[in-house]
Design an enzyme around this catalytic site. Sequence first.
Site, short mmCIF file in Angstrom:
data_model
loop_
_atom_site.label_atom_id
_atom_site.label_comp_id
_atom_site.label_asym_id
_atom_site.label_seq_id
_atom_site.Cartn_x
_atom_site.Cartn_y
_atom_site.Cartn_z
N GLY A 339 0.82 -1.21 0.00
CA GLY A 339 0.00 0.00 0.00
C GLY A 339 0.85 1.25 0.00
N ARG A 403 0.43 -5.15 -5.39
CA ARG A 403 0.36 -6.32 -4.50
C ARG A 403 0.51 -7.56 -5.38
NH1 ARG A 403 -0.95 -4.42 0.49
NH2 ARG A 403 -2.27 -2.57 0.63
N GLY A 428 5.84 -3.09 3.34
CA GLY A 428 5.34 -3.54 4.63
C GLY A 428 5.70 -4.99 4.93
N ASP A 429 4.90 -5.63 5.77
CA ASP A 429 5.25 -6.97 6.24
C ASP A 429 5.35 -7.98 5.09
OD1 ASP A 429 2.53 -6.60 5.91
OD2 ASP A 429 1.95 -7.98 7.49
N GLY A 430 4.43 -7.91 4.13
CA GLY A 430 4.50 -8.82 2.98
C GLY A 430 5.77 -8.58 2.19
N THR A 431 6.07 -7.32 1.98
CA THR A 431 7.28 -6.96 1.23
C THR A 431 8.53 -7.48 1.94
OG1 THR A 431 6.13 -4.95 0.60
CG2 THR A 431 8.50 -5.00 0.21
N THR A 457 4.84 1.26 6.41
CA THR A 457 3.42 0.98 6.60
C THR A 457 2.82 2.03 7.50
OG1 THR A 457 1.84 -0.45 7.74
CG2 THR A 457 4.14 -0.78 8.31
N ASP A 459 0.36 1.52 9.07
CA ASP A 459 -0.23 0.76 10.19
C ASP A 459 0.74 0.63 11.37
OD1 ASP A 459 -2.31 0.46 8.51
OD2 ASP A 459 -2.17 -1.72 8.27
N ASP A 461 2.93 -1.59 11.94
CA ASP A 461 2.88 -2.95 12.48
C ASP A 461 4.19 -3.73 12.32
OD1 ASP A 461 2.73 -3.35 9.79
OD2 ASP A 461 0.80 -4.36 9.78
N ARG A 504 -5.22 -2.83 9.63
CA ARG A 504 -5.76 -4.15 9.35
C ARG A 504 -5.65 -5.06 10.58
NH1 ARG A 504 -4.26 -5.53 3.56
NH2 ARG A 504 -2.15 -5.16 4.30
N TYR A 622 -8.18 6.51 2.93
CA TYR A 622 -7.14 6.79 1.93
C TYR A 622 -6.61 8.22 2.01
CZ TYR A 622 -8.30 2.26 0.06
OH TYR A 622 -8.49 0.91 -0.07
N ARG A 625 -3.41 8.55 3.74
CA ARG A 625 -2.33 7.73 3.18
C ARG A 625 -1.68 8.35 1.95
NH1 ARG A 625 -3.31 1.39 1.67
NH2 ARG A 625 -3.50 2.23 -0.42
N1 LIG Z 1 5.41 -14.56 1.94
C1 LIG Z 1 5.75 -13.82 0.88
N2 LIG Z 1 6.76 -14.21 0.09
C2 LIG Z 1 7.13 -13.49 -0.98
N3 LIG Z 1 6.54 -12.34 -1.34
C3 LIG Z 1 5.53 -11.88 -0.59
C4 LIG Z 1 5.08 -12.60 0.55
N4 LIG Z 1 4.06 -11.90 1.10
C5 LIG Z 1 3.89 -10.82 0.33
N5 LIG Z 1 4.76 -10.81 -0.68
C6 LIG Z 1 4.88 -9.81 -1.73
O1 LIG Z 1 5.16 -8.54 -1.15
C7 LIG Z 1 4.51 -7.52 -1.86
C8 LIG Z 1 3.75 -6.63 -0.91
O2 LIG Z 1 2.97 -7.40 -0.01
P1 LIG Z 1 1.58 -6.84 0.56
O3 LIG Z 1 0.67 -6.54 -0.57
O4 LIG Z 1 1.11 -7.77 1.58
O5 LIG Z 1 1.96 -5.44 1.14
P2 LIG Z 1 2.84 -5.08 2.38
O6 LIG Z 1 4.25 -5.08 1.99
O7 LIG Z 1 2.45 -5.96 3.53
O8 LIG Z 1 2.40 -3.60 2.64
P3 LIG Z 1 1.07 -3.09 3.38
O9 LIG Z 1 1.44 -2.97 4.82
O10 LIG Z 1 0.83 -1.80 2.74
O11 LIG Z 1 0.01 -4.08 3.14
C9 LIG Z 1 3.61 -8.19 -2.85
O12 LIG Z 1 4.18 -8.02 -4.13
C10 LIG Z 1 3.58 -9.63 -2.43
O13 LIG Z 1 3.50 -10.50 -3.55
O1 LIG Z 2 -6.81 -0.82 -0.31
P1 LIG Z 2 -5.36 -1.16 -0.36
O2 LIG Z 2 -4.57 -0.24 -1.18
O3 LIG Z 2 -5.13 -2.58 -0.70
O4 LIG Z 2 -4.77 -0.95 1.09
C1 LIG Z 2 -5.46 -1.17 2.27
C2 LIG Z 2 -4.53 -1.62 3.35
O5 LIG Z 2 -3.33 -0.93 3.33
C3 LIG Z 2 -2.97 -0.57 4.64
O6 LIG Z 2 -3.13 0.80 4.78
C4 LIG Z 2 -1.54 -0.92 4.88
O7 LIG Z 2 -0.74 -0.16 4.03
C5 LIG Z 2 -3.93 -1.31 5.55
O8 LIG Z 2 -4.21 -0.64 6.72
C6 LIG Z 2 -5.10 -1.45 4.68
O9 LIG Z 2 -5.88 -2.55 5.04
#
Ligand SMILES: Nc1ncnc2c1ncn2[C@@H]1O[C@H](COP(=O)(O)OP(=O)(O)OP(=O)(O)O)[C@@H](O)[C@H]1O
Ligand SMILES: O=P(O)(O)OC[C@H]1O[C@](O)(CO)[C@@H](O)[C@@H]1O
Length: 723
Positions: A339, A403, A428-431, A457, A459, A461, A504, A622, A625
């Site tokens: 995000g 994403r 964020g955490d996924g990244t 993030t 958030d 988190d 979230r 939004y 953000r």
């Molecule tokens: N376990 C994982 N292994 C490899 N890539 C991942 C994994 N989880 C998430 N990703 C990749 O990381 C990228 C970002 O993940 P995600 O959409 O969850 O956002 P985020 O980094 O957590 O940020 P936000 O906090 O805004 O959600 C995506 O391209 C996703 O494919």
């Molecule tokens: O609607 P999008 O762009 O997927 O993002 C929403 C999510 O992104 C966050 O702001 C994290 O970046 C979460 O709090 C929220 O659930």
Amino acid sequence: MFASASAFNQPISFNTAKVEMMSLERAMMLAQQPASAAFQRRRGPPSGALISSFVPCSSLRASCAGTLEGRARMIVDRAYVMKKELVGLESGDMQDVQKRGTLIIKAMPYQKKGPLVIGCLGRCDGVRHGCLAGAARSSAQPRSISAFQFASWFSEPTIHTTTPAHNIAINLANASMQHQRLAHATLLGILLQHASPGLTFSVLPSPQSVRPCKRVSSHRLGESRSSRSELWKIERIDRTNDWTDSAKTYPSPLALKPNIPKGWFIDPLRDAVAAKVQVDALESWEDSACFLSDEEEEEEGDCEFDRGQNAEAFVLAGPRAEIAYDTEKCKAAVVTCGGLCPGLNTVIREIVVCLRRQYGVNEVYGIPAGYRGFKSPETWRLLDEEAVRNIHNQGGSVLGSSRGGHDTFAIVDSLVAKEINLLFVVGGDGTVRGAARIAEEVKNRGLEISVAVVPKTIDNDVPLLDRTFGFETAVSSAREAIDVANTEAEGFPNGLGVVKVMGRNSGFIAMHSALGSCVVDLCLVPEVDFFLDGPGGIVDHLYERIRANDKAVVVVAEGAGQKLMAAMGEAGETVTDASGNILLDDIGPWLCRQLKTRLDPRLEEASDHGDKLTLKYLDPSYSVRGIPPLTADNLYCLQLAHNAVHGAMAGMTNFLVGAINTRECYIPIPLVADKRNVIDTRHQSLWETLVFATGQPSFQREGDDAEDFDALTTASGGVVLPD
Ligand SMILES: Nc1ncnc2c1ncn2[C@@H]1O[C@H](COP(=O)(O)OP(=O)(O)OP(=O)(O)O)[C@@H](O)[C@H]1O
Ligand SMILES: O=P(O)(O)OC[C@H]1O[C@](O)(CO)[C@@H](O)[C@@H]1O
């Protein structure tokens, strides 16, 4: 490897045979290294004596101050390599040292007195230092000396001699930590020169500890416990040369710039940031020992290790005087994922600016649209200063984000194809989990690519960190919405303002904006389950507040109440986004409906005018953000970006950067990749302040009083929660 003593009151012994073997290896390696640029630059006309090495004088000062055992070792190693050619030190050499204001390290067979002497002599800012790092025969030398005396040799411009023929005992009684370190450094110097099998040097324990400190010795995580060598358990950061075996280092271009004090570089022996700042100052050794059962004690071997799951210290972020890459061959890439977040553009800008201005790395690519952008290298943008000049004033990410679309092998393939050796990932955490996979694949392939993450993030988190960038901006913006809701609530009879904010899994935006606005009566977050009806429920609480003040304000985080909605049959089918994140049921409108249904009849009945609830709902999700960062976040982004660059240039990898207890640190990704930072509801924290300030029910659950002294809490009121 480099044996050093650390624990108070611990007898330390060095096995000389082992030390010599390692010394030789290191010596050979050092011998192959080209002279550093600093060496070349400072090299003056050759003097009569062979000078083994020049080191900028303030480095020596650090060594003289006794903190750089590694430096002492290097000195001795170099001397070892050259000892056959070295000649005696004459007084004229000292004058030479003073004239040039540089350090000269000399090693020589001191023929007149017998065995070898290594002397380190220098002049720093007019203060002359001498450093004994070797030994020579002198029958007059006492065999037992105080650590202070031993250490004080460092500050005298004379060469002292002692003999390795006898065991030397150094009494650490009442010695300060600094003097102990000095003594160890010096002792190691002696050892490395005079290793002869079977000879043992001992640092004797102090008969009585004079410091009221918890007796903790520790080890770098990932290393065997028997190799414990630091007082603190410091989370080690991977380095690319862990698997490339490249021992090459380069002087940092920053160190070669004029007028840069050496003190600006991180001292490797002062690079630990404590994970906890709140401690039990009275905890004694016996106290901590008695927590362990017999089995645990057996398992631990002794009670010297921290009992917690978490490390006690992190590596301080910042520039290192030596770096791992030849800056002329460096290429970097930056990607933003997940995000949006205020400050993304500042991070991109400052990575580019820091690489270019501080390290001279000019080839920096921007990867478009998150991880998926790696698959199409033809779309990568070369980011120069012009491209990033004003982007810090814009919201969003100039690179775009996405994403899903993470393909580890394809990403590493493209890094190899484009010869990238510095990868900066912002997300964020996924990244972060994605970055961990990239780092792992890089390691599996034995590549020299540093993977650095700047965690992003709104958030907040990310575990352990004081806060994440963009969070303050989001909170500040959310507060504006809360103020509007409050104004609306105040404007009508029985007014209720409800504001939904993002969050979230963690309700930090809700908690901080609610507390910061001072007008909120109820704050609902994902971490705390709540209920609607009956005593202790939120409906009663809001009814009382509206009756008392004729208005109330509620802030609800998007992840709050998900279980309650499901239990009340309101949950929809589980749907996920492209990254696998569950799309939440919308708490805002649902909550408004529930409150309206329940409060309308009660308020109408109590009202002289038959007024029902006047409810105004705001969803600023939004709009908190996609905005430019506030100044404080901008500053934080700049520091994070620069420190990410410094860490990567130093060869560190698989790390993220962030502030812990106000100091920026490097944190190994594996330590946080599967954990989350959530609001800490069990200890004294901001949540407790919020419950008292709003007067809302605490919704305490069974088990919330459990003792968990080892929990790592954060400055923004969080605690680390395993996933
Ligand atoms: N376990 C994982 N292994 C490899 N890539 C991942 C994994 N989880 C998430 N990703 C990749 O990381 C990228 C970002 O993940 P995600 O959409 O969850 O956002 P985020 O980094 O957590 O940020 P936000 O906090 O805004 O959600 C995506 O391209 C996703 O494919
Ligand atoms: O609607 P999008 O762009 O997927 O993002 C929403 C999510 O992104 C966050 O702001 C994290 O970046 C979460 O709090 C929220 O659930």
